[in-house]
Design a protein around this motif. Structure first.
Motif, PDB file in Angstrom:
ATOM      1  N   MET A   1      11.356  -0.039   0.234  1.00 29.45           N
ATOM      2  CA  MET A   1       9.947  -0.032  -0.127  1.00 29.45           C
ATOM      3  C   MET A   1       9.584  -1.321  -0.874  1.00 29.45           C
ATOM      4  O   MET A   1      10.398  -1.864  -1.623  1.00 29.45           O
ATOM      5  N   ALA A   2       8.360  -1.795  -0.648  1.00 26.06           N
ATOM      6  CA  ALA A   2       7.884  -3.007  -1.308  1.00 26.06           C
ATOM      7  C   ALA A   2       6.595  -2.687  -2.056  1.00 26.06           C
ATOM      8  O   ALA A   2       5.710  -2.008  -1.534  1.00 26.06           O
ATOM      9  N   THR A   3       6.518  -3.181  -3.297  1.00 26.52           N
ATOM     10  CA  THR A   3       5.350  -2.894  -4.145  1.00 26.52           C
ATOM     11  C   THR A   3       4.697  -4.195  -4.594  1.00 26.52           C
ATOM     12  O   THR A   3       5.388  -5.133  -5.016  1.00 26.52           O
ATOM     13  N   LYS A   4       3.378  -4.247  -4.507  1.00 26.89           N
ATOM     14  CA  LYS A   4       2.621  -5.398  -5.008  1.00 26.89           C
ATOM     15  C   LYS A   4       1.721  -4.924  -6.141  1.00 26.89           C
ATOM     16  O   LYS A   4       1.031  -3.899  -6.023  1.00 26.89           O
ATOM     17  N   ARG A  27      -5.444   5.867   2.903  1.00 28.88           N
ATOM     18  CA  ARG A  27      -5.520   6.309   4.299  1.00 28.88           C
ATOM     19  C   ARG A  27      -5.041   5.228   5.272  1.00 28.88           C
ATOM     20  O   ARG A  27      -4.909   5.492   6.464  1.00 28.88           O
ATOM     21  N   MET A  28      -4.815   4.015   4.779  1.00 28.64           N
ATOM     22  CA  MET A  28      -4.401   2.938   5.671  1.00 28.64           C
ATOM     23  C   MET A  28      -3.002   3.215   6.218  1.00 28.64           C
ATOM     24  O   MET A  28      -2.131   3.753   5.518  1.00 28.64           O
ATOM     25  N   GLU A  29      -2.801   2.836   7.464  1.00 29.88           N
ATOM     26  CA  GLU A  29      -1.527   3.086   8.125  1.00 29.88           C
ATOM     27  C   GLU A  29      -0.387   2.375   7.407  1.00 29.88           C
ATOM     28  O   GLU A  29      -0.476   1.199   7.063  1.00 29.88           O
ATOM     29  N   GLY A  30       0.704   3.099   7.178  1.00 30.71           N
ATOM     30  CA  GLY A  30       1.887   2.524   6.558  1.00 30.71           C
ATOM     31  C   GLY A  30       1.893   2.539   5.046  1.00 30.71           C
ATOM     32  O   GLY A  30       2.888   2.147   4.428  1.00 30.71           O
ATOM     33  N   VAL A  31       0.817   3.011   4.419  1.00 33.24           N
ATOM     34  CA  VAL A  31       0.752   3.013   2.955  1.00 33.24           C
ATOM     35  C   VAL A  31       1.491   4.227   2.397  1.00 33.24           C
ATOM     36  O   VAL A  31       1.196   5.363   2.755  1.00 33.24           O
ATOM     37  N   ASP A  32       2.456   3.979   1.533  1.00 34.66           N
ATOM     38  CA  ASP A  32       3.136   5.063   0.840  1.00 34.66           C
ATOM     39  C   ASP A  32       2.313   5.501  -0.366  1.00 34.66           C
ATOM     40  O   ASP A  32       2.150   6.687  -0.624  1.00 34.66           O
ATOM     41  N   GLN A  33       1.775   4.521  -1.093  1.00 35.34           N
ATOM     42  CA  GLN A  33       0.925   4.842  -2.243  1.00 35.34           C
ATOM     43  C   GLN A  33       0.069   3.630  -2.595  1.00 35.34           C
ATOM     44  O   GLN A  33       0.538   2.484  -2.597  1.00 35.34           O
ATOM     45  N   ALA A  34      -1.198   3.895  -2.873  1.00 38.95           N
ATOM     46  CA  ALA A  34      -2.109   2.863  -3.359  1.00 38.95           C
ATOM     47  C   ALA A  34      -2.839   3.425  -4.573  1.00 38.95           C
ATOM     48  O   ALA A  34      -3.308   4.565  -4.549  1.00 38.95           O
ATOM     49  N   ASP A  64      -9.061  -4.126 -18.019  1.00 38.32           N
ATOM     50  CA  ASP A  64      -8.390  -4.770 -16.884  1.00 38.32           C
ATOM     51  C   ASP A  64      -8.343  -3.832 -15.672  1.00 38.32           C
ATOM     52  O   ASP A  64      -8.151  -2.622 -15.811  1.00 38.32           O
ATOM     53  N   LEU A  65      -8.482  -4.426 -14.490  1.00 36.21           N
ATOM     54  CA  LEU A  65      -8.384  -3.669 -13.247  1.00 36.21           C
ATOM     55  C   LEU A  65      -6.946  -3.728 -12.729  1.00 36.21           C
ATOM     56  O   LEU A  65      -6.372  -4.806 -12.583  1.00 36.21           O
ATOM     57  N   MET A  66      -6.349  -2.559 -12.442  1.00 33.47           N
ATOM     58  CA  MET A  66      -4.991  -2.488 -11.916  1.00 33.47           C
ATOM     59  C   MET A  66      -5.038  -2.140 -10.427  1.00 33.47           C
ATOM     60  O   MET A  66      -5.697  -1.179 -10.030  1.00 33.47           O
ATOM     61  N   ILE A  67      -4.328  -2.931  -9.622  1.00 29.04           N
ATOM     62  CA  ILE A  67      -4.198  -2.642  -8.195  1.00 29.04           C
ATOM     63  C   ILE A  67      -2.709  -2.564  -7.879  1.00 29.04           C
ATOM     64  O   ILE A  67      -1.969  -3.531  -8.096  1.00 29.04           O
ATOM     65  N   VAL A  68      -2.266  -1.412  -7.392  1.00 32.51           N
ATOM     66  CA  VAL A  68      -0.858  -1.211  -7.059  1.00 32.51           C
ATOM     67  C   VAL A  68      -0.777  -0.730  -5.608  1.00 32.51           C
ATOM     68  O   VAL A  68      -1.428   0.261  -5.246  1.00 32.51           O
ATOM     69  N   VAL A  69      -0.011  -1.423  -4.783  1.00 31.91           N
ATOM     70  CA  VAL A  69       0.146  -1.065  -3.376  1.00 31.91           C
ATOM     71  C   VAL A  69       1.635  -0.972  -3.058  1.00 31.91           C
ATOM     72  O   VAL A  69       2.401  -1.894  -3.361  1.00 31.91           O
ATOM     73  N   LYS A  70       2.056   0.146  -2.434  1.00 32.63           N
ATOM     74  CA  LYS A  70       3.458   0.353  -2.082  1.00 32.63           C
ATOM     75  C   LYS A  70       3.553   0.740  -0.608  1.00 32.63           C
ATOM     76  O   LYS A  70       2.929   1.711  -0.175  1.00 32.63           O
ATOM     77  N   THR A  71       4.314  -0.040   0.157  1.00 34.37           N
ATOM     78  CA  THR A  71       4.530   0.252   1.581  1.00 34.37           C
ATOM     79  C   THR A  71       6.005   0.008   1.905  1.00 34.37           C
ATOM     80  O   THR A  71       6.816  -0.277   1.018  1.00 34.37           O
ATOM     81  N   VAL A  72       6.346   0.053   3.204  1.00 33.09           N
ATOM     82  CA  VAL A  72       7.746  -0.056   3.611  1.00 33.09           C
ATOM     83  C   VAL A  72       8.264  -1.490   3.631  1.00 33.09           C
ATOM     84  O   VAL A  72       9.463  -1.720   3.687  1.00 33.09           O
ATOM     85  N   SER A  73       7.375  -2.493   3.597  1.00 31.14           N
ATOM     86  CA  SER A  73       7.839  -3.880   3.691  1.00 31.14           C
ATOM     87  C   SER A  73       6.915  -4.809   2.932  1.00 31.14           C
ATOM     88  O   SER A  73       5.741  -4.501   2.691  1.00 31.14           O
ATOM     89  N   ASP A  74       7.458  -5.989   2.570  1.00 30.57           N
ATOM     90  CA  ASP A  74       6.654  -6.997   1.872  1.00 30.57           C
ATOM     91  C   ASP A  74       5.467  -7.431   2.715  1.00 30.57           C
ATOM     92  O   ASP A  74       4.354  -7.603   2.203  1.00 30.57           O
TER      93      ASP A  74
END
Length: 514
Positions: A1-4, A27-34, A64-74
């Protein structure tokens, strides 16, 4: 898993917008968690609970605004993040209408001198401060934010009362002022019936039933759910009643609430005696005798409240389709259910819709439990585990803390729905689908895959699973109530024409007789 992780310093967005963006991102394809939210302690706690917290995020400030995105790849994570940024750009661009941004309430009020109402949706820690600023500027206030203390609420409503202003909220989810829907509201016909509601979905339900019965709404004034508590004392309910009594466009007044504190109920009923217009009172679980003695028109259910108001407003009763209960259908479904299928499981987005169905069930059955019961002995020991007849309000704070309200993202109840559908003691699952401004663009569509799968599994096991769906909305909403009903019917769901009929159908389907 890759997290930004991206933290944007001093970048504020209101919670409703961020919940909507988070829902779309997830709801985006491939998203584990946003996760897209402001850097408040409450939001950080959510990140800790889902295992996404980092030292970097711990340092984020409330502003501050926090944006966290986790999917299967960078690569995919970067792609999803870029799409999230595009969502922000679309929000900024709007939908073709002109939008001017101001950094503070003061700057907005100064730039728009003829403004007379402020809608406030900020973190609860700052909500009372901003609402007070608005009131001191002579603005009516709709305070969508929750997590405001009772003491702050009393102070704000006292200030508003002294200045002759509306102080709707905190935790006020719906209003229609000057034929304009605010926050969660439905598109209804303009008319002569005014509503004062200490219940968001209860007020919405009355407004759409008024529309359905051929009437129209002059104003819908929300009070916030605690207004009729002992501590707050019904300040906004009483002021709202007086405002509608003086409003030339209003001919009939409807009051909607869950059961109020006894002393506050007495104050509200006493106020009816000074009204020059007929007042319909729908306090779920309330006393008919007290309302009649006060000179009001008692309504046991939201449907009855709307019907009485429409008739009092002058609509010819003979022209109204009252949607009578389908008694032959009740007998048909009862015959399909096995003896062990005894229980209703109500899974609701709307608190008052949940309450109404629960009270109707309690008239027939003693073993009715909930996460929002009136009596503590009927509170679920574990809100995630049902007992006998169970009615869940997924909009309650225990389910929404740091998460989108189910009217924004109704997918939160899917996992619970599948568990209930597999329980062999369950005969009926009852659900609401709420349309309107601010709500999910296709609440029925989100549930359809789960509904189809649940019915397939039940059929494989040789049992009938009855699903009752109620769509709160009008033909003027987008999507329209008709479009949503077509989807339910195609999936084999029994639809109810009102919140009241939904509760009556559900309790009738599982009745076993003597």
């Amino acid at each position: 898993m890759a997290t930004k992780i991206v933290i944007k310093k001093n970048t504020y967005f209101d919670s409703v917008s961020l919940m909507s963006l988070s829902t779309k991102a997830n709801r985006m394809e491939g998203v584990d968690q946003a996760f897209i939210a402001m850097g408040t302690e409450m939001n950080k706690e959510v990140l800790r609970n889902v295992g996404l917290m980092t030292p970097e995020l711990e340092e984020a400030k409330n502003s501050d605004l926090m944006i966290v995105v986790k999917t299967v790849s960078d690569e995919l994570t970067e792609s999803v993040y870029e799409e999230v940024e595009r969502l922000f750009d679309k929000k900024d661009a709007g939908t073709g209408t002109s939008e001017i941004k101001y950094s503070t309430l003061d700057s907005a009020a100064s730039a728009i001198p003829d403004a007379n109402l402020a809608v406030i949706s900020v973190n609860g820690a700052y909500a009372a401060r901003e609402a007070k600023k608005a009131l001191e500027r002579g603005l009516h206030v709709m305070l969508f934010s929750d997590n405001v203390s009772v003491d702050e609420e009393v102070e704000l409503k006292t200030i508003a009362h002294e200045r002759g202003l509306l102080m709707m909220g905190p935790d006020c989810g719906t209003a229609i002022i000057g034929n304009t829907g605010l926050c969660f509201a439905n598109a209804v016909r303009k008319g002569s019936i005014g509503i004062v509601g200490a219940s968001g979905t209860g007020s919405q339900e009355v407004s759409v039933r008024i529309h359905d019965f051929g009437g129209g709404v002059s104003q819908l004034i929300g009070t916030g759910g605690r207004d009729l508590s002992e501590r707050v004392g019904g300040i906004m309910m009483l002021d709202g009643m007086r405002a509608l009594n003086e409003d030339q466009a209003t001919k009939v007044i409807v009051l909607v609430s869950k059961p109020p504190a006894k002393s506050v109920e007495q104050k509200v009923l006493a106020e009816i005696k000074s009204m020059s217009k007929p007042v319909v009172v729908c306090f779920i679980g309330g006393s008919e005798e007290a309302v009649v003695q006060a000179g009001g028109h008692f309504a046991k259910t939201t449907k009855e409240a709307a019907l009485k108001a429409v008739i009092l407003s002058g609509v010819d009763e003979s022209t109204i389709d009252k949607h009578p209960l389908n008694l032959p259908l009740i007998e048909e479904i009862k015959a399909k259910l096995k003896p062990e299928q005894k229980y209703i499981r109500g899974l609701f987005c709307g608190g008052t819709l949940c309450d109404e169905a629960m009270y109707l069930a309690m008239e027939k059955y003693a073993d009715v439990y909930s996460n929002i019961p009136k009596s503590p002995e009927y509170r679920l020991a574990d809100i995630h585990t049902s007992q006998a007849h169970t009615f869940i309000d997924f909009g309650d704070d225990e389910f929404t803390n740091g998460k989108p309200h189910p009217m924004i993202d109704p997918s939160t109840r899917i996992e619970r729905f599948m568990r209930e559908a597999k329980d062999p003691s369950v005969g009926v699952i009852l659900m609401d689908f709420v349309l309107g401004f601010g709500s999910h663009e296709d609440p029925v569509g989100v549930m359809l895959p789960a509904i189809t799968e649940a019915k397939r599994l039940a059929e494989q096991e040789g049992r009938h699973l009855e699903i009752v769906g109620y769509v709160l909305g009008t033909d003027l909403d987008t999507p329209s109530v008709g479009e949503q009903l077509e989807k339910l019917v195609a999936a084999g769901v029994t639809y109810a024409s009102s919140s009241t009929n939904a509760g009556l159908l559900a309790r009738g389907f599982v009745e076993k007789g003597v």
